[in-house]
Design a protein around this motif. Structure first.
Motif, PDB file in Angstrom:
ATOM      1  N   LYS A 285       0.810  -1.220   0.000  1.00  0.00           N
ATOM      2  CA  LYS A 285       0.000   0.000   0.000  1.00  0.00           C
ATOM      3  C   LYS A 285       0.847   1.275   0.000  1.00  0.00           C
ATOM      4  CE  LYS A 285      -3.778  -2.520   2.095  1.00  0.00           C
ATOM      5  NZ  LYS A 285      -3.147  -3.837   1.970  1.00  0.00           N
ATOM      6  N   VAL A 286       2.128   1.123   0.336  1.00  0.00           N
ATOM      7  CA  VAL A 286       3.035   2.293   0.331  1.00  0.00           C
ATOM      8  C   VAL A 286       4.331   1.915  -0.402  1.00  0.00           C
ATOM      9  CG1 VAL A 286       2.167   3.384   2.446  1.00  0.00           C
ATOM     10  CG2 VAL A 286       3.898   1.593   2.617  1.00  0.00           C
ATOM     11  N   PHE A 287       5.067   2.947  -0.860  1.00  0.00           N
ATOM     12  CA  PHE A 287       6.300   2.686  -1.616  1.00  0.00           C
ATOM     13  C   PHE A 287       7.278   1.806  -0.845  1.00  0.00           C
ATOM     14  CE2 PHE A 287       5.507   6.535  -4.374  1.00  0.00           C
ATOM     15  CZ  PHE A 287       5.380   5.798  -5.537  1.00  0.00           C
ATOM     16  N   ASN A 288       7.342   2.007   0.482  1.00  0.00           N
ATOM     17  CA  ASN A 288       8.290   1.234   1.277  1.00  0.00           C
ATOM     18  C   ASN A 288       8.063  -0.269   1.174  1.00  0.00           C
ATOM     19  OD1 ASN A 288      10.025   3.101   2.146  1.00  0.00           O
ATOM     20  ND2 ASN A 288       9.048   3.429   4.152  1.00  0.00           N
ATOM     21  N   ASP A 289       6.815  -0.662   0.945  1.00  0.00           N
ATOM     22  CA  ASP A 289       6.515  -2.099   0.840  1.00  0.00           C
ATOM     23  C   ASP A 289       6.532  -2.590  -0.610  1.00  0.00           C
ATOM     24  OD1 ASP A 289       6.170  -2.271   3.521  1.00  0.00           O
ATOM     25  OD2 ASP A 289       3.985  -2.035   3.459  1.00  0.00           O
ATOM     26  N   TYR A 290       6.608  -1.656  -1.546  1.00  0.00           N
ATOM     27  CA  TYR A 290       6.561  -2.038  -2.960  1.00  0.00           C
ATOM     28  C   TYR A 290       7.970  -2.396  -3.426  1.00  0.00           C
ATOM     29  CZ  TYR A 290       5.181  -1.986  -7.900  1.00  0.00           C
ATOM     30  OH  TYR A 290       4.921  -2.334  -9.212  1.00  0.00           O
ATOM     31  N   ILE A 291       8.166  -3.653  -3.786  1.00  0.00           N
ATOM     32  CA  ILE A 291       9.497  -4.151  -4.172  1.00  0.00           C
ATOM     33  C   ILE A 291       9.694  -3.985  -5.683  1.00  0.00           C
ATOM     34  CG2 ILE A 291      10.886  -6.283  -4.288  1.00  0.00           C
ATOM     35  CD1 ILE A 291       8.951  -7.082  -1.752  1.00  0.00           C
ATOM     36  N   GLY A 292      10.907  -3.628  -6.081  1.00  0.00           N
ATOM     37  CA  GLY A 292      11.244  -3.564  -7.505  1.00  0.00           C
ATOM     38  C   GLY A 292      10.892  -2.228  -8.152  1.00  0.00           C
ATOM     39  N   GLN A 293      11.085  -2.143  -9.484  1.00  0.00           N
ATOM     40  CA  GLN A 293      10.781  -0.946 -10.282  1.00  0.00           C
ATOM     41  C   GLN A 293      11.444   0.292  -9.659  1.00  0.00           C
ATOM     42  OE1 GLN A 293       9.386  -1.740 -13.037  1.00  0.00           O
ATOM     43  NE2 GLN A 293       8.464  -3.699 -12.510  1.00  0.00           N
ATOM     44  N   SER A 294      12.735   0.162  -9.272  1.00  0.00           N
ATOM     45  CA  SER A 294      13.331   1.216  -8.448  1.00  0.00           C
ATOM     46  C   SER A 294      13.433   2.560  -9.167  1.00  0.00           C
ATOM     47  CB  SER A 294      14.681   0.772  -7.901  1.00  0.00           C
ATOM     48  OG  SER A 294      15.471   0.335  -8.959  1.00  0.00           O
ATOM     49  N   SER A 295      13.781   2.558 -10.469  1.00  0.00           N
ATOM     50  CA  SER A 295      13.937   3.877 -11.117  1.00  0.00           C
ATOM     51  C   SER A 295      12.562   4.544 -11.257  1.00  0.00           C
ATOM     52  CB  SER A 295      14.650   3.742 -12.469  1.00  0.00           C
ATOM     53  OG  SER A 295      13.748   3.426 -13.489  1.00  0.00           O
ATOM     54  N   LEU A 296      11.552   3.746 -11.526  1.00  0.00           N
ATOM     55  CA  LEU A 296      10.196   4.297 -11.622  1.00  0.00           C
ATOM     56  C   LEU A 296       9.754   4.862 -10.274  1.00  0.00           C
ATOM     57  CD1 LEU A 296       7.414   4.737 -12.836  1.00  0.00           C
ATOM     58  CD2 LEU A 296       6.980   2.299 -12.682  1.00  0.00           C
ATOM     59  N   LYS A 297      10.057   4.132  -9.201  1.00  0.00           N
ATOM     60  CA  LYS A 297       9.660   4.605  -7.872  1.00  0.00           C
ATOM     61  C   LYS A 297      10.339   5.937  -7.544  1.00  0.00           C
ATOM     62  CE  LYS A 297      10.515   0.964  -5.330  1.00  0.00           C
ATOM     63  NZ  LYS A 297      10.683  -0.059  -4.331  1.00  0.00           N
ATOM     64  N   SER A 298      11.642   6.059  -7.902  1.00  0.00           N
ATOM     65  CA  SER A 298      12.352   7.318  -7.611  1.00  0.00           C
ATOM     66  C   SER A 298      11.687   8.478  -8.335  1.00  0.00           C
ATOM     67  CB  SER A 298      13.810   7.254  -8.061  1.00  0.00           C
ATOM     68  OG  SER A 298      14.403   6.104  -7.570  1.00  0.00           O
ATOM     69  N   THR A 299      11.380   8.264  -9.632  1.00  0.00           N
ATOM     70  CA  THR A 299      10.737   9.331 -10.409  1.00  0.00           C
ATOM     71  C   THR A 299       9.400   9.711  -9.777  1.00  0.00           C
ATOM     72  OG1 THR A 299      11.620   8.235 -12.361  1.00  0.00           O
ATOM     73  CG2 THR A 299       9.974   9.936 -12.755  1.00  0.00           C
TER      74      THR A 299
ATOM     75  N   ALA B 138      -0.634   2.107  -8.985  1.00  0.00           N
ATOM     76  CA  ALA B 138      -1.616   3.208  -9.000  1.00  0.00           C
ATOM     77  C   ALA B 138      -2.229   3.371  -7.603  1.00  0.00           C
ATOM     78  CB  ALA B 138      -2.696   2.936 -10.042  1.00  0.00           C
ATOM     79  N   SER B 139      -2.523   2.250  -6.934  1.00  0.00           N
ATOM     80  CA  SER B 139      -3.098   2.317  -5.581  1.00  0.00           C
ATOM     81  C   SER B 139      -2.077   2.884  -4.587  1.00  0.00           C
ATOM     82  CB  SER B 139      -3.527   0.933  -5.101  1.00  0.00           C
ATOM     83  OG  SER B 139      -4.485   0.417  -5.969  1.00  0.00           O
ATOM     84  N   VAL B 140      -0.809   2.490  -4.763  1.00  0.00           N
ATOM     85  CA  VAL B 140       0.247   3.027  -3.892  1.00  0.00           C
ATOM     86  C   VAL B 140       0.319   4.551  -4.068  1.00  0.00           C
ATOM     87  CG1 VAL B 140       2.761   3.124  -3.536  1.00  0.00           C
ATOM     88  CG2 VAL B 140       1.630   0.917  -3.798  1.00  0.00           C
ATOM     89  N   ILE B 141       0.279   5.004  -5.318  1.00  0.00           N
ATOM     90  CA  ILE B 141       0.356   6.446  -5.585  1.00  0.00           C
ATOM     91  C   ILE B 141      -0.807   7.169  -4.894  1.00  0.00           C
ATOM     92  CG2 ILE B 141       0.174   8.211  -7.401  1.00  0.00           C
ATOM     93  CD1 ILE B 141       1.653   6.200  -9.255  1.00  0.00           C
ATOM     94  N   ALA B 142      -2.011   6.598  -5.009  1.00  0.00           N
ATOM     95  CA  ALA B 142      -3.181   7.220  -4.380  1.00  0.00           C
ATOM     96  C   ALA B 142      -2.977   7.322  -2.865  1.00  0.00           C
ATOM     97  CB  ALA B 142      -4.440   6.427  -4.704  1.00  0.00           C
ATOM     98  N   ASN B 143      -2.450   6.244  -2.279  1.00  0.00           N
ATOM     99  CA  ASN B 143      -2.192   6.256  -0.841  1.00  0.00           C
ATOM    100  C   ASN B 143      -1.174   7.314  -0.462  1.00  0.00           C
ATOM    101  OD1 ASN B 143      -3.587   4.563   0.913  1.00  0.00           O
ATOM    102  ND2 ASN B 143      -2.656   2.769  -0.022  1.00  0.00           N
ATOM    103  N   GLU B 144      -0.081   7.364  -1.250  1.00  0.00           N
ATOM    104  CA  GLU B 144       0.990   8.317  -0.937  1.00  0.00           C
ATOM    105  C   GLU B 144       0.515   9.758  -1.126  1.00  0.00           C
ATOM    106  OE1 GLU B 144       4.065   7.641   0.199  1.00  0.00           O
ATOM    107  OE2 GLU B 144       4.310   5.475  -0.138  1.00  0.00           O
ATOM    108  N   MET B 145      -0.450   9.947  -2.020  1.00  0.00           N
ATOM    109  CA  MET B 145      -1.002  11.298  -2.261  1.00  0.00           C
ATOM    110  C   MET B 145      -2.161  11.603  -1.305  1.00  0.00           C
ATOM    111  SD  MET B 145       0.455  13.074  -4.770  1.00  0.00           S
ATOM    112  CE  MET B 145      -0.771  14.290  -5.198  1.00  0.00           C
TER     113      MET B 145
END
Ligand code: ADE
Length: 352
Positions: free
Chosen positions: A38-52, A84-91
């Motif tokens: 549900k949050v970036f910290n728990d989302y594994i992988g896609q590291s360059s996308l996550k940084s952006t 997309a759900s992680v982004i919504a949560n983070e926002m």
């Protein structure tokens, strides 16, 4: 620890009248939703996308504006909806999730757009399948946040502009090339999701096992990861199958031996290929002398539709270096011939 149902068939997303599913409601006892980060910290992988994305999210929050529209593309199962759900949560915003085939009539997309609140996220899966009319309704909505509507009949026909709240559209597609350029150009952030490495999948598997209260050893997780074709959705599915095998055939603990035995029985080979992948390679070798062979011909010979071959099977076979897409059709690589001892030896037999 909470009791978690892992029934894949549970219809965990409650459908609403407007063809979206409510994320709030969907966080129930089902498998997919419980293991979904549900949050970036728990989302594994896609590291360059996550940084952006983290930078874009922080900037949007500081500017007190919605995020730019985002397009995710790449093979299925890599976590576009999850992201997309992680982004919504983070926002700290709501997300409405739908897919293009559910937006058949203009009133479907208009209804959703008019129901959005400022800052909301609208997620449209398979966005390349949006019809022209719905797509054209989206253009002014995405660009200037209004809907172009007509009222009245023939002589009294009037065009009106209806403002809608500033929202973020997140589109997902397995076929970026099928998106029209006016639609593609309206996304500020366009990103490809990559296949996961074995190390990343091992982490995903261990995280899922912990949530589902499954006993798993490091080497057991690695063995599953290696055969999950770079895809978390497949890895999570296999964890459950191997867990069942471990319960029935041994002590319930997933170790390397149990994983390998279970996956052999499921006929998933050391490259992560299943029967259909092998049949596809086999047909090209045996019937078409290694190719090139056209996708339509291949689909007929395999008894699959071209879309499934293109979206589901080919990306991994190409990424692994087994298959080449050439202007004249699909071709086996010399690497595939070496790995599977092609061309006249049956792949299925050579693997087991
Ligand atoms: N489950 C599915 N995809 C995942 C990911 N990227 N990170 C963690 N858990 C997942």
């Amino acid at each position: 620890m909470a009791i978690i149902s892992d029934d894949e068939n549970l219809n965990h997303k409650k459908k609403r009248n407007d063809n979206t599913v409510s994320e709030e409601i969907s966080y129930d006892m089902s498998f997919e939703t419980n293991i979904r980060p549900k949050v970036f910290n728990d989302y594994i992988g896609q590291s360059s996308l996550k940084s952006t994305l983290k930078i874009s999210i922080e900037a949007a929050k500081k500017r007190e504006l919605p995020l730019d529209h985002i397009l995710f593309y790449g093979p299925p199962g890599l976590g576009k909806t999850t992201l997309a759900s992680v982004i919504a949560n983070e926002m700290n915003t709501n997300i409405k999730i739908t897919s293009a085939p559910a937006l058949e009539r203009p009133r479907d997309i208009i209804g959703i757009l008019m129901s959005l609140k400022a800052g909301d996220i609208l997620f449209i899966d398979e966005i390349h399948r949006l019809n022209k009319i719905s797509e054209e309704i989206l253009y002014p909505a995405m660009e200037d946040f209004y809907l172009d509507m007509t009222t009245g009949k023939s002589q009294t026909l009037k065009s009106v502009r209806i403002p809608i709240p500033k929202f973020t559209l997140i589109g997902a597609t397995t076929k970026a090339g099928s998106l029209s350029s006016p639609l593609r150009d309206r996304f500020g952030i366009i990103h490809r999701l990559e296949f996961y490495t074995d190390e990343e999948l091992t982490k995903v598997i261990k995280r899922t096992a912990e949530i589902l209260n499954i006993d798993i050893e490091e080497n057991g997780a690695i063995a599953i990861a290696k055969r999950s074709r770079g895809t978390p959705r497949i890895a999570n599915r296999l964890v459950k199958r191997v867990r069942d095998f471990a319960i029935v055939k041994s002590n319930g603990i997933i170790d390397e031996k149990t994983s390998n035995e279970a996956l052999d029985i499921l006929q998933i080979d050391k490259f992560g290929l299943d029967n259909t992948d092998r049949a596809l390679l086999n047909i090209i070798a045996e019937k078409y002398d290694g190719g090139p062979v056209g996708i339509e011909t291949l689909a007929t010979a395999l008894g699959e539709d071209t879309k499934t071959i293109e979206d589901v099977y080919e990306p991994y076979l190409v990424q692994k270096g087994f298959l080449q897409r050439t202007p004249r059709g699909r071709k086996l690589t010399s690497f595939a011939c070496k790995c599977f001892n092609l061309k006249n030896i049956d792949i299925q037999k050579s693997l087991f």
